[in-house]
Scaffold this motif. Structure first.
Motif, PDB file in Angstrom:
ATOM      1  N   PHE A  41       0.879  -1.307   0.087  1.00 28.38           N
ATOM      2  CA  PHE A  41       0.183  -0.056  -0.105  1.00 28.38           C
ATOM      3  C   PHE A  41       0.767   1.321   0.111  1.00 28.38           C
ATOM      4  O   PHE A  41       0.464   2.452  -0.525  1.00 28.38           O
ATOM      5  CB  PHE A  41      -0.902   0.146   1.176  1.00 28.38           C
ATOM      6  CG  PHE A  41      -2.385  -0.126   0.835  1.00 28.38           C
ATOM      7  CD1 PHE A  41      -3.003   0.976   0.117  1.00 28.38           C
ATOM      8  CD2 PHE A  41      -3.277  -1.370   1.338  1.00 28.38           C
ATOM      9  CE1 PHE A  41      -4.402   0.824  -0.433  1.00 28.38           C
ATOM     10  CE2 PHE A  41      -4.460  -1.445   0.901  1.00 28.38           C
ATOM     11  CZ  PHE A  41      -5.131  -0.439   0.017  1.00 28.38           C
ATOM     12  N   GLY A  42       2.088   1.229   0.710  1.00 32.57           N
ATOM     13  CA  GLY A  42       3.078   2.396   0.652  1.00 32.57           C
ATOM     14  C   GLY A  42       3.506   2.641  -0.951  1.00 32.57           C
ATOM     15  O   GLY A  42       3.461   3.825  -1.087  1.00 32.57           O
ATOM     16  N   VAL A  43       3.831   1.853  -1.560  1.00 32.89           N
ATOM     17  CA  VAL A  43       4.140   1.843  -2.817  1.00 32.89           C
ATOM     18  C   VAL A  43       3.018   2.392  -3.704  1.00 32.89           C
ATOM     19  O   VAL A  43       3.142   3.162  -4.646  1.00 32.89           O
ATOM     20  CB  VAL A  43       4.860   0.716  -3.493  1.00 32.89           C
ATOM     21  CG1 VAL A  43       5.159   0.850  -5.073  1.00 32.89           C
ATOM     22  CG2 VAL A  43       6.101   0.039  -2.656  1.00 32.89           C
ATOM     23  N   ALA A  44       1.796   1.950  -3.378  1.00 30.37           N
ATOM     24  CA  ALA A  44       0.791   2.305  -4.075  1.00 30.37           C
ATOM     25  C   ALA A  44       0.323   3.839  -3.996  1.00 30.37           C
ATOM     26  O   ALA A  44       0.073   4.518  -4.808  1.00 30.37           O
ATOM     27  CB  ALA A  44      -0.549   1.365  -3.708  1.00 30.37           C
ATOM     28  N   ILE A  45       0.438   4.040  -2.699  1.00 30.68           N
ATOM     29  CA  ILE A  45       0.530   5.671  -2.287  1.00 30.68           C
ATOM     30  C   ILE A  45       1.431   6.447  -3.300  1.00 30.68           C
ATOM     31  O   ILE A  45       1.110   7.606  -3.860  1.00 30.68           O
ATOM     32  CB  ILE A  45       0.437   5.847  -0.999  1.00 30.68           C
ATOM     33  CG1 ILE A  45      -0.632   5.369  -0.272  1.00 30.68           C
ATOM     34  CG2 ILE A  45       0.743   7.619  -0.727  1.00 30.68           C
ATOM     35  CD1 ILE A  45      -0.632   5.317   1.232  1.00 30.68           C
ATOM     36  N   PHE A  84       4.300  -1.045   5.150  1.00 25.41           N
ATOM     37  CA  PHE A  84       5.037  -0.451   4.165  1.00 25.41           C
ATOM     38  C   PHE A  84       6.371  -0.949   3.839  1.00 25.41           C
ATOM     39  O   PHE A  84       6.888  -1.829   3.186  1.00 25.41           O
ATOM     40  CB  PHE A  84       5.095   0.995   4.181  1.00 25.41           C
ATOM     41  CG  PHE A  84       5.824   1.817   3.389  1.00 25.41           C
ATOM     42  CD1 PHE A  84       5.880   1.226   2.007  1.00 25.41           C
ATOM     43  CD2 PHE A  84       6.745   2.926   3.732  1.00 25.41           C
ATOM     44  CE1 PHE A  84       6.639   2.001   1.098  1.00 25.41           C
ATOM     45  CE2 PHE A  84       7.504   3.519   2.623  1.00 25.41           C
ATOM     46  CZ  PHE A  84       7.349   3.290   1.365  1.00 25.41           C
ATOM     47  N   ALA A  85       7.446  -0.566   4.943  1.00 25.05           N
ATOM     48  CA  ALA A  85       8.621  -1.158   5.137  1.00 25.05           C
ATOM     49  C   ALA A  85       9.188  -0.857   6.275  1.00 25.05           C
ATOM     50  O   ALA A  85       8.965   0.006   7.005  1.00 25.05           O
ATOM     51  CB  ALA A  85       9.584  -0.461   3.791  1.00 25.05           C
ATOM     52  N   LEU A  86      10.426  -1.639   6.708  1.00 23.43           N
ATOM     53  CA  LEU A  86      11.062  -1.520   7.738  1.00 23.43           C
ATOM     54  C   LEU A  86      10.185  -1.557   9.019  1.00 23.43           C
ATOM     55  O   LEU A  86       9.433  -2.488   9.137  1.00 23.43           O
ATOM     56  CB  LEU A  86      11.932  -0.198   7.717  1.00 23.43           C
ATOM     57  CG  LEU A  86      12.994  -0.143   6.607  1.00 23.43           C
ATOM     58  CD1 LEU A  86      13.741   1.076   6.537  1.00 23.43           C
ATOM     59  CD2 LEU A  86      14.053  -1.195   6.748  1.00 23.43           C
ATOM     60  N   TRP A  87      10.162  -0.401   9.792  1.00 21.13           N
ATOM     61  CA  TRP A  87       9.308  -0.391  11.004  1.00 21.13           C
ATOM     62  C   TRP A  87       7.842   0.073  10.860  1.00 21.13           C
ATOM     63  O   TRP A  87       7.238  -0.114  11.922  1.00 21.13           O
ATOM     64  CB  TRP A  87       9.928   0.664  12.146  1.00 21.13           C
ATOM     65  CG  TRP A  87       9.996   2.058  11.519  1.00 21.13           C
ATOM     66  CD1 TRP A  87       9.117   2.919  11.934  1.00 21.13           C
ATOM     67  CD2 TRP A  87      10.806   2.630  10.646  1.00 21.13           C
ATOM     68  NE1 TRP A  87       9.191   4.089  11.327  1.00 21.13           N
ATOM     69  CE2 TRP A  87      10.336   4.190  10.600  1.00 21.13           C
ATOM     70  CE3 TRP A  87      11.999   2.587  10.186  1.00 21.13           C
ATOM     71  CZ2 TRP A  87      10.733   4.935   9.968  1.00 21.13           C
ATOM     72  CZ3 TRP A  87      12.586   3.364   9.289  1.00 21.13           C
ATOM     73  CH2 TRP A  87      11.978   4.590   9.245  1.00 21.13           C
ATOM     74  N   ILE A  88       7.665   0.216   9.585  1.00 19.60           N
ATOM     75  CA  ILE A  88       6.321   0.959   9.501  1.00 19.60           C
ATOM     76  C   ILE A  88       5.263  -0.288   9.064  1.00 19.60           C
ATOM     77  O   ILE A  88       5.343  -1.082   8.079  1.00 19.60           O
ATOM     78  CB  ILE A  88       6.266   1.794   8.316  1.00 19.60           C
ATOM     79  CG1 ILE A  88       6.975   3.018   8.489  1.00 19.60           C
ATOM     80  CG2 ILE A  88       4.763   2.274   8.081  1.00 19.60           C
ATOM     81  CD1 ILE A  88       7.139   4.073   7.556  1.00 19.60           C
ATOM     82  N   LYS A  89       4.479  -0.681  10.156  1.00 17.13           N
ATOM     83  CA  LYS A  89       3.877  -2.110  10.009  1.00 17.13           C
ATOM     84  C   LYS A  89       2.281  -1.515  10.007  1.00 17.13           C
ATOM     85  O   LYS A  89       1.426  -2.465   9.523  1.00 17.13           O
ATOM     86  CB  LYS A  89       3.923  -2.743  11.330  1.00 17.13           C
ATOM     87  CG  LYS A  89       5.402  -3.376  11.708  1.00 17.13           C
ATOM     88  CD  LYS A  89       6.032  -4.158  10.575  1.00 17.13           C
ATOM     89  CE  LYS A  89       7.383  -4.477  11.064  1.00 17.13           C
ATOM     90  NZ  LYS A  89       8.176  -5.283  10.004  1.00 17.13           N
TER      91      LYS A  89
END
Length: 567
Positions: free
Chosen positions: A359-363, A456-461
């Motif tokens: 979803f982060g990449v989608a944003i 999204f990635a790393l610590w962002i869950k």
């Protein structure tokens, strides 16, 4: 020198009001994000419990253990791709329901969301169907019904039957689809000697108010669609002064949380009386009933209703609405005034997510798409900015000449705009276009279950929650709890930095007061945006980075923007 000191004091006061006053405003009008799904301790993410996600969680304060209560009465199982639970044969209640597609937390071993729980447990929540006791003797509330099968599945309906001493036989036929919609057919067969009045009802009953806050941005609590319109009222507290009643032909009523909904759906072709009311022990009930019909001896009478009990998935609600199964069920999501913008934004974002899987990449791709669409407008904006910069010396001269005559000053400036064919508002158009898009994404992140617990990635869950990696306690290595306005994560800081560099590329205003505003604004907004969803911050950072690249390219086409204005 005095003016500069006054300006500095003014901006300091404004900044303080924003930092300390904004949280009070946002909690009432703009809830910023979901509760944090994780916490960073000693540099590592740890899943947090989410009591708000489970409206009936067991706790030390529970009235009775749920497993014990479930074992006290005969039951038939519910097994579908989306639901598991049971139906209580004592009273014919649907009072045990978990949503298997959704978990309470982001932890791998997290239990599924529980929607319904039987009476006698903490925060009981259940649905029931029956008949009014007005000239008809329906089964008592504690009567034990007989089931035609041990399990209710999408392919195997179950019929519950009971009889009374007057010769009437009662049947409740239950069917369920692969998602969250139950179809309930209530039938009375009259084998007695005289005619009897038959009036069916359905109800949803819960203990306690919604764990999700009700605000100006999103409604939680009692909700109905009646007389062709959605009604996001009354609130729970309104029911303390008395029941809220209505009559409608078609529609539904029930209780909505942020992500979950339990709603009674009467026969959409018949009129019904609906009401919300408060009861003892902080109980609340939504129920409907139909007008009584006289049932002669030797005849039977049936009425079909539905029950939606599950997650408010956008596409699913739209499908139920479009097929005519439930009138305006899609309004269970409180999109608000910008519905026409928000739903296309959501559908496009959801499509990107299904293609990409993040979803982060989608944003980020959504942001790129939007900026590509408004690129021609941005070119005109820069052309207007170039023209305005060229006019600044003349405007400054007019301001000096008529500094004691403000009306004449404005009149001369407008005449200058007209003579030079410059529109001072042309540069604002891209900003105005971005506002509904930004708000639409804000609402999508806030309301839609599809974005809940999306990493999204790393610590962002969880993109729908704030950044959990707070800097001032060294990412959890210092065991202190920071005040709300100081809990600044890495992503908000990146947002402030991106805004700082973007503002530096803009033409410097000639007015010293405006310069001070633009100097402090990125860092003030960094604190303002910190409690918002990370997904929204990623959108803004991406927008700023694109703007920086776009400005550098457009500066090459409009070099006068970088030149100092002629004196």
């Amino acid at each position: 020198m005095k003016d500069e000191s006054k300006n500095f004091v003014l901006f300091a006061v404004i900044a303080a009001l924003i930092l300390f006053g904004w949280p009070l405003v946002q909690n009432r009008f703009f809830p910023t994000a979901n509760p944090p799904a994780t916490k960073v301790e000693q540099g590592k993410s740890r899943a947090l419990p989410q009591p708000n996600a489970d409206p009936t969680a067991d706790s030390p304060a529970a009235l009775r253990d749920r497993a014990q209560v479930l074992a006290e009465s005969p039951r038939i199982r519910i097994e579908t791709p989306a639901l598991k639970g049971s139906i209580n044969l004592k009273g014919a209640r649907i009072d045990d329901l978990v949503l298997t597609r959704y978990n309470e937390t982001v932890a791998k071993d997290s239990p599924p969301i529980r929607l319904f729980s039987p009476a006698g447990t903490q925060d009981a929540y259940f649905a029931a169907f029956g008949w009014r006791d007005e000239g008809l003797r329906p089964p008592a509330a504690d009567a034990v019904w007989t089931a035609s099968a041990p399990v209710l599945t999408p392919g195997t309906p179950v019929t519950l039957t009971a009889s009374n001493a007057q010769g009437q036989r009662f049947a409740i036929e239950l069917a369920v689809d692969n998602d969250y919609l139950f179809t309930v057919k209530q039938t009375v067969a009259n084998a007695g000697r005289g005619a009897v009045p038959v009036a069916a009802y359905g109800l949803v009953n819960r203990i306690g108010v919604s764990k999700d806050p009700d605000s100006w941005t999103i409604h939680t609590g009692p909700m109905s669609v009646n007389n062709g319109a959605a009604h996001y009222n009354p609130n729970f507290k309104d029911l303390a002064s008395g029941p809220a009643r209505f009559t409608s032909n078609g529609g539904w009523l029930g209780f909505t949380d942020k992500y979950w909904l339990a709603a009674m759906v009467p026969d959409q072709g018949r009129a019904f009386d609906g009401q919300f009311r408060a009861g003892p022990n902080q109980s609340y009930q939504a129920d409907f009933t139909t007008a009584p019909q006289l049932l002669p001896p030797g005849r039977q009478l049936s009425q079909t209703a539905k029950l939606f009990a599950g997650a408010k998935e956008v596409k699913l609600l739209d499908r139920y609405t479009d097929t005519g199964a439930v009138t305006k069920l899609d309004y269970a999501i409180d999109w608000g005034w910008f519905r026409l913008v928000e739903k296309p934004i959501f559908y496009y974002l959801d499509l990107l997510f299904r293609l990409i899987g993040n979803f982060g990449v989608a944003i980020i791709i959504l942001t790129l798409t939007i900026r590509l669409l408004v690129f021609p407008i941005a070119q005109r904006q820069f052309a207007s900015m170039a023209a305005m910069r060229a006019l600044q010396p003349k405007m400054k001269a007019i301001q000096e000449r008529y500094k004691d005559d403000k009306p004449r000053q404005q009149q001369e400036i407008m005449a200058l705009y007209k003579a030079e064919k410059v529109n001072p508002l042309a540069g604002c158009l891209p900003t105005f276009i971005q506002i509904p898009i930004f708000y639409a994404l804000y609402k999508a992140l806030l309301l839609t279950i599809e974005m809940r617990h999306q990493p999204f990635a790393l610590w962002i869950k969880d993109l729908s929650a704030p950044d959990p990696a707070t800097i001032l306690n060294l990412f959890g290595y210092i065991p202190i709890t920071l005040p709300h306005f100081l809990a600044i994560g890495v992503v908000p800081v990146l947002l402030g930095i991106s805004m700082f560099f973007q503002f530096r590329l803009n033409p410097a205003p000639m007015d010293d007061a405006q310069k001070q505003v633009f100097a402090i604004l990125p860092w003030v907004l960094m604190f303002v945006m910190a409690p918002f969803a990370v997904g929204l911050q990623i959108y803004w950072i991406t927008t700023n980075c694109i703007s920086i690249a776009q400005q550098k390219w457009l500066y090459s086409r409009h070099p006068q923007l970088k030149q100092a204005p002629a004196k």
